[in-house]
Design a protein around this motif. Sequence first.
Motif, PDB file in Angstrom:
ATOM      1  N   LYS A 398       0.810  -1.211   0.000  1.00  0.00           N
ATOM      2  CA  LYS A 398       0.000   0.000   0.000  1.00  0.00           C
ATOM      3  C   LYS A 398       0.847   1.266   0.000  1.00  0.00           C
ATOM      4  O   LYS A 398       1.435   1.631   1.019  1.00  0.00           O
ATOM      5  N   TRP A 415      -2.454   1.925  -3.837  1.00  0.00           N
ATOM      6  CA  TRP A 415      -3.559   1.236  -3.165  1.00  0.00           C
ATOM      7  C   TRP A 415      -4.031   2.061  -1.979  1.00  0.00           C
ATOM      8  O   TRP A 415      -3.256   2.823  -1.389  1.00  0.00           O
ATOM      9  N   SER A 423      -5.513  -5.357  -1.770  1.00  0.00           N
ATOM     10  CA  SER A 423      -5.029  -4.625  -2.948  1.00  0.00           C
ATOM     11  C   SER A 423      -6.093  -3.722  -3.559  1.00  0.00           C
ATOM     12  O   SER A 423      -6.309  -3.734  -4.761  1.00  0.00           O
ATOM     13  N   TRP A 425      -7.231  -0.798  -5.266  1.00  0.00           N
ATOM     14  CA  TRP A 425      -6.687   0.273  -6.094  1.00  0.00           C
ATOM     15  C   TRP A 425      -7.422   1.566  -5.759  1.00  0.00           C
ATOM     16  O   TRP A 425      -8.647   1.586  -5.656  1.00  0.00           O
ATOM     17  N   TYR A 431     -13.901  -3.249  -5.572  1.00  0.00           N
ATOM     18  CA  TYR A 431     -12.989  -4.268  -6.086  1.00  0.00           C
ATOM     19  C   TYR A 431     -13.758  -5.329  -6.862  1.00  0.00           C
ATOM     20  O   TYR A 431     -14.793  -5.823  -6.424  1.00  0.00           O
TER      21      TYR A 431
END
Length: 652
Positions: A398, A415, A423, A425, A431
């Motif tokens: 991150k 991240w 993870s 983004w 996600y």
Amino acid sequence: MKTRDAIVWHPKQEFKGQVHGIYLNEIIVHQNNKYFLAGVDDKGGFKFELCLTDKETKIWAEVPGHPPVVSDTVQYTLGYDPIPIVKPYPVRDGEKITLHADIVENPYGEPIKFHWAPDSSNPALTDFSFDKDSLPVVEIPAEVGMYRFNLIGTTENDSIFLQTYVKRDNQGVHAFNMDEDSPQWMDDAILYQITPYSFVKDGTFNDIRKKLHELKEFGVNTIMIQPIYRTFKGYQGYDVIDYMQLNPNFGTREELHSLIKKAKKLKIRILFDLVINHSSIHHPYAKDLVKNGDKSHYHDFYQHEVNDGKPYSSLYNKDEFGFVNYFWKDLVNLNYGNEEVQRWMLEVCKYWLNEFDIDGYRFDAIWGVNARNPSFGKRLRTELKSIKPDFLFLAEDKGSSPAVYELGFDAAYDWTKDKEWVSQWSWEYEYDERSSKTIFNHPKVHKRAGLLGKALFKSGGNPYRKLHYLENNDLPRFIVGHGLERTKMAATLLFSLPGIPMIYNGQEIGFENHPYSDKAIFAKEKSIQEQSKHGLFEHYKKLIRLHKAYPALRGNLMDEVRVFPKSKITAFVRKEGGQIILVLVNLDGLSQTAALDPMKSISPEAPMDSLHFRDLLSNEVFSMEPHSPKDDLSIPMQGYSVRLLLMERGVN
């Protein structure tokens, strides 16, 4: 004895065994052509420690008698050459530096002789003198540039080759600080990620080498190659079964050397993608564990504990063999509480650096290692940057968390700080492994600018140390979920931010197949540009050229600018060395007029003449007269568009 043959990663080893049916106080232990006595307790158990000095050591136990009783022979092979670990570093005193060398580890306690020498690439010659402790003292010449100093350490049997540096610039002399300084070249990196097996059909090192010239012309100066090590299944290569052998499908060592030699000639840096969080369950060490259980030397090479309370421990899964993994059953976590595992991975990292003189690693899933043993990154940093101080540490972790940099990494992924998902983004609103749900295609248009502003200005971390991307080896292709206009808009934004911009192979031609597909990205017989759709290649090439040409687009400073309509447009200013660029992003598909007060938002010095803003993309000029009754600047913007407005003073 309760051990099996093994490759070991530390010279000090403990052996255990049991004597059955015979009562005695000691046994004879044979170590190659030497022997010694080891005590036996009242239950027949024995244990002893050995320091292995030979590459291969055979050990067996003997109970004297007629005839003697002899155990099975165990053979331990050292997986590496245990040499001293030394940390070189400069200390500045005005215009002079003193060169130091601290011994971090010395496995055999051998005397070490040190010899310092200036590197032949230095901008000017330097002379050494010595202080009262016989440490080299160097006065740095007036010529600006990087001054490297090489350290050779010799023992009776080995030599070590290390380096440190100081930098002379217009502000003075800066001594390299291994714990804090990132590679200077990182600030100008244009990163290009390659998946070898799908780069072209049945891709090889030679296929990559043949396209280096075109990538250089495109503007790429740094290439990151996904794992090239021997794997079980292949594909993207994260299921490693031998860390020190190449995947034969990609070619030979000679061909990889040829690829890197050509890259260096073109001034393209090479990063390897390295997998140190886990191995394949088909790795020989894991297979030995499955076969021999807790009698395997490799039992403690792997994680077995699931109640350790570490970050992301809620994601642990334990299989029938006692292995722990996160999401991938065949990719089992290594135990970073084990000194041998740490040394194994340290030697793997140093091996590829020394063998191919690469420029950095992208550490795959390093978030897992950082969670389970946060001290390892610093150890890794010391050993690698002592060899090559401007080596890049790119963490798949991150970038929004300052902790990742404190743990030893130069840059990290863009991240979020979200603790619910590893993870996430920062440009995703949700996600999804298979579809691209980002700020740019959020179903509620009025929320997009606010979400982008949050991602850009309130995400935390160090903006200039983040890796920014639209695509990578795990994400769906951006153009599939966003179309051409939004792809060009987001790409322009990508190259306008502090940090490292990355392109994933195929992104520049509008390739649409998911990275998990095995479909070839490029045709061998065609240039990359020939295969581009919708003019994307030319668009990216222009963005890269602008990014390189204007320091403000590469600098570290980025400030939010108030703009109307704030629900549709995001604005920020980029500054470097007196250069100012105003960036406007229209996140709506409809045309908008952006209204802002640049004098208030940007706060430049009062202009003597008219103030102009020239769009670097279209070359349009928007003017603002000084001392006008209303200091508003109105900029017309098409749907899904970006303006890069360079502030200029003087007559248009």
